[in-house]
Write a protein that holds these residues in place. Structure first.
Motif, PDB file in Angstrom:
ATOM      1  N   UNK A  80      -3.606 -64.800  18.473  1.00  0.00           N
ATOM      2  CA  UNK A  80      -2.860 -63.611  18.904  1.00  0.00           C
ATOM      3  C   UNK A  80      -1.645 -64.048  19.720  1.00  0.00           C
ATOM      4  N   UNK A  81      -0.762 -64.796  19.082  1.00  0.00           N
ATOM      5  CA  UNK A  81       0.426 -65.321  19.743  1.00  0.00           C
ATOM      6  C   UNK A  81       1.662 -64.957  18.934  1.00  0.00           C
ATOM      7  N   UNK A  88       1.690 -62.018  10.836  1.00  0.00           N
ATOM      8  CA  UNK A  88       1.413 -61.616   9.459  1.00  0.00           C
ATOM      9  C   UNK A  88       1.913 -62.670   8.471  1.00  0.00           C
ATOM     10  N   UNK A  89       3.008 -63.315   8.788  1.00  0.00           N
ATOM     11  CA  UNK A  89       3.525 -64.376   7.923  1.00  0.00           C
ATOM     12  C   UNK A  89       2.556 -65.560   7.900  1.00  0.00           C
ATOM     13  N   UNK A  90       1.963 -65.883   9.050  1.00  0.00           N
ATOM     14  CA  UNK A  90       0.959 -66.957   9.087  1.00  0.00           C
ATOM     15  C   UNK A  90      -0.292 -66.548   8.319  1.00  0.00           C
ATOM     16  N   UNK A  91      -0.672 -65.281   8.440  1.00  0.00           N
ATOM     17  CA  UNK A  91      -1.828 -64.780   7.691  1.00  0.00           C
ATOM     18  C   UNK A  91      -1.598 -64.932   6.194  1.00  0.00           C
ATOM     19  N   UNK A  92      -0.413 -64.559   5.728  1.00  0.00           N
ATOM     20  CA  UNK A  92      -0.122 -64.679   4.300  1.00  0.00           C
ATOM     21  C   UNK A  92      -0.129 -66.138   3.854  1.00  0.00           C
ATOM     22  N   UNK A  93       0.339 -67.039   4.717  1.00  0.00           N
ATOM     23  CA  UNK A  93       0.285 -68.456   4.379  1.00  0.00           C
ATOM     24  C   UNK A  93      -1.145 -68.933   4.211  1.00  0.00           C
ATOM     25  N   UNK A 210       8.387 -56.841  20.521  1.00  0.00           N
ATOM     26  CA  UNK A 210       8.718 -58.243  20.784  1.00  0.00           C
ATOM     27  C   UNK A 210       9.176 -58.998  19.539  1.00  0.00           C
ATOM     28  N   UNK A 211       9.601 -58.260  18.523  1.00  0.00           N
ATOM     29  CA  UNK A 211      10.078 -58.941  17.311  1.00  0.00           C
ATOM     30  C   UNK A 211      11.369 -59.702  17.596  1.00  0.00           C
ATOM     31  N   UNK A 212      11.431 -60.982  17.248  1.00  0.00           N
ATOM     32  CA  UNK A 212      12.655 -61.764  17.500  1.00  0.00           C
ATOM     33  C   UNK A 212      13.746 -61.453  16.487  1.00  0.00           C
TER      34      UNK A 212
END
Length: 229
Positions: A80-81, A88-93, A210-212
């Motif tokens: 949760x970082x 979500x991008x890491x989840x899809x990876x 907090x979206x960059x």
């Protein structure tokens, strides 16, 4: 110096070995194409001994699917970082790592394979979907989701599944592009749903706070503005 004596496996250890062997074979070919004889040969035991541990191919298949479904459900768990889009991008990876490594097995899990109609198989697939749903809620830090949010997340999970199945047939789109597109799909579905629900709109604003500037959701907005201009 080795005595050449083979260690006798315990019952559970042998069962786990057979499940692992079956999963490895299912990762390269559809379970329909894998015979008990092949599983026995790969495990280094006789065909009758396979039936000593599993009453039939279906029971071994379902045990293998149980392990695969546990693994697949775990792909939606990431630290949760960082921003929601980044997570979500890491989840899809992680999800597509599984799809890449277990193509035929993944297709069998989602489509039912030789266990079509099996209540066990259906329950496993439903379990993966529900685990994924709960993880997405956790990433959004939402405990009591409004109806439209539940509908949106479950629809997105179905989209991810069907997209992966289609992608496996030819892999005509670069995997990294597809992973990012699916995160964009999440953002687009969430935005449309939020337009109809003030509570969801507030939750979405908080999730995206907090979206960059270089995150996937910011990238989506830039692309949509360019499309409309």
């Amino acid at each position: 110096m080795s005595t050449g004596v083979r260690r006798r496996m315990g019952v559970e250890e042998r069962r786990q070995q057979l499940i692992g062997v079956a999963l490895d074979l299912f990762s390269h070919r559809s379970p329909d194409e894998v015979s008990i004889d092949e599983i026995a040969a790969a495990a280094g035991i006789s065909r009758p001994l396979v039936y000593h541990y599993f009453p039939g191919k279906l029971s071994l298949y379902e045990a293998a699917l149980q392990r695969a479904s546990d693994d697949l459900a775990g792909r939606f768990v990431v630290a949760q970082e960082g921003s929601l889009g980044g997570r979500l991008l890491r989840v899809m990876g992680r999800f597509f790592d599984f799809v890449d490594d277990h193509g035929p097995g993944f297709a069998a899990l989602m489509r039912g394979g030789p266990a079509v109609g099996s209540s066990t198989t259906n329950a496993l697939v439903d379990g993966v979907r529900h685990a994924a749903y709960l993880q997405i809620l956790s990433h959004m830090k939402v405990e009591q989701p409004p109806a439209r949010l539940e509908l949106m997340i479950r629809s997105w999970i179905s989209l991810v599944e069907s997209t992966a199945l289609i992608w496996l047939d030819g892999r005509r789109i670069p995997r990294a592009d597809l992973e990012r597109q699916l995160v964009h799909d999440f953002g687009a579905l969430a935005a449309v749903s939020a337009a109809y629900d003030d509570e969801l709109a507030a939750l979405l604003r908080e999730s995206l706070r907090n979206e960059p500037g270089d995150g996937p959701f910011t990238d989506l907005v830039v692309r949509l503005i360019a499309l409309a201009s």
